[in-house]
Design a protein around this motif. Structure first.
Motif, PDB file in Angstrom:
ATOM      1  N   ASP A 430       0.820  -1.214   0.000  1.00  0.00           N
ATOM      2  CA  ASP A 430       0.000   0.000   0.000  1.00  0.00           C
ATOM      3  C   ASP A 430       0.852   1.262   0.000  1.00  0.00           C
ATOM      4  OD1 ASP A 430      -2.202  -1.521  -0.116  1.00  0.00           O
ATOM      5  OD2 ASP A 430      -2.824  -1.250   1.973  1.00  0.00           O
ATOM      6  N   LYS A 431       2.018   1.131   0.610  1.00  0.00           N
ATOM      7  CA  LYS A 431       2.915   2.299   0.595  1.00  0.00           C
ATOM      8  C   LYS A 431       3.321   2.643  -0.831  1.00  0.00           C
ATOM      9  CE  LYS A 431       4.812   2.078   5.214  1.00  0.00           C
ATOM     10  NZ  LYS A 431       5.775   1.301   6.020  1.00  0.00           N
ATOM     11  N   ILE A 432       3.581   1.606  -1.602  1.00  0.00           N
ATOM     12  CA  ILE A 432       3.943   1.847  -3.008  1.00  0.00           C
ATOM     13  C   ILE A 432       2.764   2.470  -3.745  1.00  0.00           C
ATOM     14  CG2 ILE A 432       4.513   0.717  -5.196  1.00  0.00           C
ATOM     15  CD1 ILE A 432       6.189  -1.263  -3.575  1.00  0.00           C
ATOM     16  N   ARG A 433       1.595   1.960  -3.435  1.00  0.00           N
ATOM     17  CA  ARG A 433       0.410   2.512  -4.087  1.00  0.00           C
ATOM     18  C   ARG A 433       0.240   3.994  -3.726  1.00  0.00           C
ATOM     19  NH1 ARG A 433      -4.978  -0.710  -3.263  1.00  0.00           N
ATOM     20  NH2 ARG A 433      -4.937   0.264  -1.205  1.00  0.00           N
ATOM     21  N   ASP A 434       0.463   4.293  -2.450  1.00  0.00           N
ATOM     22  CA  ASP A 434       0.352   5.688  -2.020  1.00  0.00           C
ATOM     23  C   ASP A 434       1.353   6.574  -2.745  1.00  0.00           C
ATOM     24  OD1 ASP A 434      -1.642   4.928  -0.344  1.00  0.00           O
ATOM     25  OD2 ASP A 434      -0.403   4.863   1.465  1.00  0.00           O
ATOM     26  N   LYS A 435       2.551   6.014  -2.862  1.00  0.00           N
ATOM     27  CA  LYS A 435       3.597   6.772  -3.533  1.00  0.00           C
ATOM     28  C   LYS A 435       3.194   7.072  -4.978  1.00  0.00           C
ATOM     29  CE  LYS A 435       8.501   6.519  -4.692  1.00  0.00           C
ATOM     30  NZ  LYS A 435       9.684   5.649  -4.786  1.00  0.00           N
ATOM     31  N   LEU A 436       2.638   6.087  -5.637  1.00  0.00           N
ATOM     32  CA  LEU A 436       2.192   6.285  -7.009  1.00  0.00           C
ATOM     33  C   LEU A 436       1.041   7.295  -7.085  1.00  0.00           C
ATOM     34  CD1 LEU A 436       2.491   2.615  -8.225  1.00  0.00           C
ATOM     35  CD2 LEU A 436       3.619   4.557  -9.298  1.00  0.00           C
ATOM     36  N   ASN A 437       0.171   7.196  -6.112  1.00  0.00           N
ATOM     37  CA  ASN A 437      -0.951   8.150  -6.083  1.00  0.00           C
ATOM     38  C   ASN A 437      -0.453   9.580  -6.006  1.00  0.00           C
ATOM     39  OD1 ASN A 437      -3.038   6.360  -6.341  1.00  0.00           O
ATOM     40  ND2 ASN A 437      -3.387   6.144  -4.153  1.00  0.00           N
ATOM     41  N   GLU A 438       0.626   9.739  -5.234  1.00  0.00           N
ATOM     42  CA  GLU A 438       1.187  11.086  -5.126  1.00  0.00           C
ATOM     43  C   GLU A 438       1.696  11.589  -6.468  1.00  0.00           C
ATOM     44  OE1 GLU A 438       4.085  11.205  -1.928  1.00  0.00           O
ATOM     45  OE2 GLU A 438       2.517  10.424  -0.577  1.00  0.00           O
ATOM     46  N   MET A 439       2.072  10.639  -7.323  1.00  0.00           N
ATOM     47  CA  MET A 439       2.500  11.019  -8.678  1.00  0.00           C
ATOM     48  C   MET A 439       1.313  11.089  -9.625  1.00  0.00           C
ATOM     49  SD  MET A 439       5.587   8.233  -8.651  1.00  0.00           S
ATOM     50  CE  MET A 439       6.002   8.293 -10.390  1.00  0.00           C
ATOM     51  N   ASN A 440       0.111  11.061  -9.067  1.00  0.00           N
ATOM     52  CA  ASN A 440      -1.118  11.061  -9.861  1.00  0.00           C
ATOM     53  C   ASN A 440      -1.286   9.795 -10.699  1.00  0.00           C
ATOM     54  OD1 ASN A 440      -2.937  13.161  -9.407  1.00  0.00           O
ATOM     55  ND2 ASN A 440      -1.496  14.620 -10.299  1.00  0.00           N
ATOM     56  N   ILE A 441      -0.622   8.741 -10.236  1.00  0.00           N
ATOM     57  CA  ILE A 441      -0.778   7.470 -10.925  1.00  0.00           C
ATOM     58  C   ILE A 441      -1.762   6.632 -10.135  1.00  0.00           C
ATOM     59  CG2 ILE A 441       0.379   5.373 -11.728  1.00  0.00           C
ATOM     60  CD1 ILE A 441       1.362   7.901 -13.135  1.00  0.00           C
ATOM     61  N   GLU A 442      -2.787   6.204 -10.829  1.00  0.00           N
ATOM     62  CA  GLU A 442      -3.771   5.387 -10.162  1.00  0.00           C
ATOM     63  C   GLU A 442      -3.664   3.959 -10.691  1.00  0.00           C
ATOM     64  OE1 GLU A 442      -7.318   7.267  -9.034  1.00  0.00           O
ATOM     65  OE2 GLU A 442      -8.509   5.644  -9.892  1.00  0.00           O
ATOM     66  N   LEU A 443      -3.761   3.015  -9.762  1.00  0.00           N
ATOM     67  CA  LEU A 443      -3.645   1.615 -10.170  1.00  0.00           C
ATOM     68  C   LEU A 443      -5.026   1.002 -10.336  1.00  0.00           C
ATOM     69  CD1 LEU A 443      -0.734   0.408  -7.871  1.00  0.00           C
ATOM     70  CD2 LEU A 443      -0.639   1.409 -10.159  1.00  0.00           C
ATOM     71  N   ILE A 444      -5.135   0.199 -11.370  1.00  0.00           N
ATOM     72  CA  ILE A 444      -6.368  -0.540 -11.583  1.00  0.00           C
ATOM     73  C   ILE A 444      -6.011  -2.017 -11.497  1.00  0.00           C
ATOM     74  CG2 ILE A 444      -8.262  -1.002 -13.180  1.00  0.00           C
ATOM     75  CD1 ILE A 444      -7.675   1.767 -14.425  1.00  0.00           C
ATOM     76  N   ASP A 445      -6.497  -2.658 -10.463  1.00  0.00           N
ATOM     77  CA  ASP A 445      -6.190  -4.071 -10.260  1.00  0.00           C
ATOM     78  C   ASP A 445      -7.199  -4.934 -10.994  1.00  0.00           C
ATOM     79  OD1 ASP A 445      -3.982  -3.601  -8.676  1.00  0.00           O
ATOM     80  OD2 ASP A 445      -5.138  -3.544  -6.824  1.00  0.00           O
ATOM     81  N   HIS A 446      -6.740  -5.514 -12.086  1.00  0.00           N
ATOM     82  CA  HIS A 446      -7.563  -6.522 -12.749  1.00  0.00           C
ATOM     83  C   HIS A 446      -7.212  -7.878 -12.153  1.00  0.00           C
ATOM     84  CE1 HIS A 446      -9.469  -3.980 -15.632  1.00  0.00           C
ATOM     85  NE2 HIS A 446      -8.339  -3.558 -16.151  1.00  0.00           N
ATOM     86  N   LYS A 447      -7.975  -8.885 -12.547  1.00  0.00           N
ATOM     87  CA  LYS A 447      -7.698 -10.234 -12.024  1.00  0.00           C
ATOM     88  C   LYS A 447      -6.302 -10.684 -12.414  1.00  0.00           C
ATOM     89  CE  LYS A 447     -12.243 -12.445 -11.711  1.00  0.00           C
ATOM     90  NZ  LYS A 447     -13.185 -12.049 -12.757  1.00  0.00           N
ATOM     91  N   GLU A 448      -6.015 -10.508 -13.693  1.00  0.00           N
ATOM     92  CA  GLU A 448      -4.772 -11.047 -14.224  1.00  0.00           C
ATOM     93  C   GLU A 448      -3.577 -10.138 -13.990  1.00  0.00           C
ATOM     94  OE1 GLU A 448      -4.746 -14.053 -15.934  1.00  0.00           O
ATOM     95  OE2 GLU A 448      -6.883 -14.287 -15.448  1.00  0.00           O
ATOM     96  N   LYS A 449      -3.850  -8.824 -14.086  1.00  0.00           N
ATOM     97  CA  LYS A 449      -2.722  -7.913 -14.008  1.00  0.00           C
ATOM     98  C   LYS A 449      -3.175  -6.563 -13.463  1.00  0.00           C
ATOM     99  CE  LYS A 449      -3.188  -5.941 -18.620  1.00  0.00           C
ATOM    100  NZ  LYS A 449      -4.455  -6.448 -19.083  1.00  0.00           N
ATOM    101  N   THR A 450      -2.187  -5.797 -13.060  1.00  0.00           N
ATOM    102  CA  THR A 450      -2.476  -4.451 -12.597  1.00  0.00           C
ATOM    103  C   THR A 450      -2.049  -3.477 -13.679  1.00  0.00           C
ATOM    104  OG1 THR A 450      -2.158  -5.043 -10.290  1.00  0.00           O
ATOM    105  CG2 THR A 450      -1.910  -2.714 -10.868  1.00  0.00           C
ATOM    106  N   ILE A 451      -2.927  -2.579 -14.023  1.00  0.00           N
ATOM    107  CA  ILE A 451      -2.500  -1.542 -14.954  1.00  0.00           C
ATOM    108  C   ILE A 451      -2.537  -0.196 -14.224  1.00  0.00           C
ATOM    109  CG2 ILE A 451      -3.429  -2.858 -16.895  1.00  0.00           C
ATOM    110  CD1 ILE A 451      -5.344  -0.240 -17.142  1.00  0.00           C
ATOM    111  N   TRP A 452      -1.856   0.753 -14.837  1.00  0.00           N
ATOM    112  CA  TRP A 452      -1.836   2.080 -14.217  1.00  0.00           C
ATOM    113  C   TRP A 452      -2.419   3.102 -15.153  1.00  0.00           C
ATOM    114  CZ3 TRP A 452       0.870   5.566 -17.125  1.00  0.00           C
ATOM    115  CH2 TRP A 452       1.832   5.048 -18.003  1.00  0.00           C
TER     116      TRP A 452
END
Length: 462
Positions: A430-452
């Motif tokens: 989650d820390k990594i996710r937060d860090k990405l959010n700060e860069m305005n990068i949002e993660l979309i977790d699909h079943k198979e893979k995560t895209i940004w």
RNA sequence: GGUACUCUGGCAGAACGGUUAUGCGUGAGCCUGCAAAGCUUAUACAAGGGGGUUCGACUCCCUCGGGUACCUCCA
């Protein structure tokens, strides 16, 4: 293509097999442009981009009125020259409209650079005894143009009775308007009749005819220009040339705010700068295109917010498309083709950008649906992407490009997060996710893979 | 006062003489480690009032009314 013509008041067929010449009345450069100006110019920007995307040759002329009482007043107030003011606000114009992703016109003629053409035009009118000289200036005699009032559907006698125009004993008719005003206050030019400056309407007649010919396809502007500006342009131009002026008059509806027309004098404007700063170009364009161009649209934060939601869907769609990698093949050809046709048909049919947007969002939804169901394969994504980008281009929307380095950095962070997630170290993940959010990068977790996806930073959303 | 435009569900906004567009919002659900995003689904019997034409009108006609714009500079 069919367009609603103000003059005939019916939808007119535009022959797009030949070059289309468009003259758009631009702004008077004495202050910042507001969202009302933006709407008109964005509508015409989409019109020209659509036609160009269909291979139609476009000549697009948009003037700057850079000599005018308002400019002079402002210059006096600031104790500077009119030129300083107009140069400043022309710069300001390009600053705003470049950020709004508006393609430059073929040419942006300025009144002050066409004084010779204007004088020649007036000479012709005087020669034909359509204009006359008084001690105040040169006036156009509306009695010499029997069709006066045909655009605004006004009757001359009604105008006369309701005239709130200042009484000018010198004028033959109270409705006669100045084509040249005598003055000693700079800027002034010499003319055969005396020192002065051109009236407002004459510049558009002179410049449009100079660049587009006596009879061109589309003349446009805001609805508030119908009378007197465009009415007078017709009178001057047609009585000078003897032929029909513009073939189609296309007028864009006003932007209101709380039901009132947005205007400087009402003091209820929202400057382009302000709206860009808080909402950004894409939201403004979606908003300006959300209603039929001929109708009023009401500016409200609620409406802009609605467009943020839509824009996020568009962004999601884009990133789903570029991250597609599966082999699935749903055979999207038919549906994409259908949506594409709907998009085009909407624009062809009186330039209904609202319906075109609906088609566009349908494509977005369809894509996001496939992606969510893990059914978006590479082949399909390429088909969709082509159409998606075409629409994006026509609508003038843009998703900022990212550098490859940046993308790599994001991919690395995501794979680290994946590892942590597999190891069920969710706090670190989650820390990594937060860090990405700060860069305005949002993660979309699909079943198979995560895209940004890179979210556009929209200030008013925060 | 004149002229033009306009009046559709909480909001935005189309088409069409007959089949309750669509989007946003809202509710529920799915997905998820949790979120976010996304998806699915449900949800409004709406047409300014009144008359008329019609087997049938949101759509055509008449009438009354509201709003906005223009009639002065305005995109």
């Amino acid at each position: 293509m069919k367009l609603q013509d103000t003059l005939s008041n019916i939808e007119q067929e535009v022959d797009v097999s030949k070059k289309i010449r468009i003259y758009l009345c631009g702004v008077t450069v004495y202050d910042e442009s507001h969202i009302g100006h933006a709407r008109t110019i964005i509508v015409f920007d989409v019109l020209r981009k659509y036609l160009e995307s269909k291979g139609v040759e476009i000549e697009f002329i948009q003037n700057f009125t850079d000599v005018d009482d308002k400019i002079i007043n402002r210059a006096q107030k600031e104790n500077t020259t009119a030129e300083t003011i107009s140069v400043r606000y022309i710069e300001n114009y390009f600053d705003d409209f470049d950020r709004l992703n508006v393609k430059h016109a073929t040419k942006y003629p300025k009144a002050t650079e066409h004084i010779d053409d204007i004088i020649k035009f007036i000479e012709k009118l005087i020669e034909k005894q359509i204009a006359y000289v008084t001690k105040n200036g040169v006036y156009f005699s509306i009695s010499k143009f029997p069709e006066y009032g045909k655009l605004s559907k006004k009757k001359i006698d009604e105008l006369q009775s309701g005239a709130r125009i200042q009484i000018d004993e010198e004028k033959k008719d109270p409705l006669d308007f100045a084509v040249w005003k005598f003055s000693d206050v700079k800027p002034v030019w010499d003319s055969p009749w005396g020192k002065g400056r051109p009236g407002w309407h004459i510049e558009c007649s002179a410049m449009s005819i100079k660049y587009l010919g006596e009879n061109f396809e589309i003349h446009g502007g805001g609805r508030d220009l119908i009378f007197p500006h465009h009415e007078n342009e017709i009178a001057q131009s047609e009585s000078c040339t003897g032929v029909q002026f513009a073939k189609i008059w296309m007028h864009v509806g006003m932007v209101t705010i709380q039901g009132e027309k947005m205007s400087k004098s009402a003091g209820n404007t929202k400057s382009i700068k302000y709206v860009l700063e808080n909402w950004g170009s894409n939201i403004i364009r979606l908003f300006c295109l959300s209603g039929h161009y001929s109708k009023v649209i009401d500016y409200s934060e609620e409406m802009l917010k609605e467009n943020i939601t839509k824009w996020r869907q568009v962004e999601t769609c884009y990133y789903e498309l570029i991250h597609a990698c599966g082999k699935n093949h749903e055979g999207v050809n038919a549906i994409i083709k259908k949506i594409g046709t709907e998009f085009d048909d909407s624009l062809e049919n009186n330039f209904n950008t609202h319906l075109a947007l609906l088609a566009f969002f349908q494509l977005v939804k369809e894509t996001n649906r496939l992606a969510a169901a893990e059914k978006l394969g590479i082949e399909d994504s390429l088909i969709i992407k082509k159409e998606f980008e075409r629409m994006l281009f026509v609508l003038g929307l843009s998703i900022p490009e990212m550098t490859e380095d940046k993308k790599q950095e994001i991919d690395d962070l995501i794979s680290n997060r994946e590892k942590l997630r597999i190891e069920k170290q969710f706090d670190d993940a989650d820390k990594i996710r937060d860090k990405l959010n700060e860069m305005n990068i949002e993660l979309i977790d699909h079943k198979e893979k995560t895209i940004w996806m890179k979210k556009e930073n929209i200030k008013s959303e925060n």
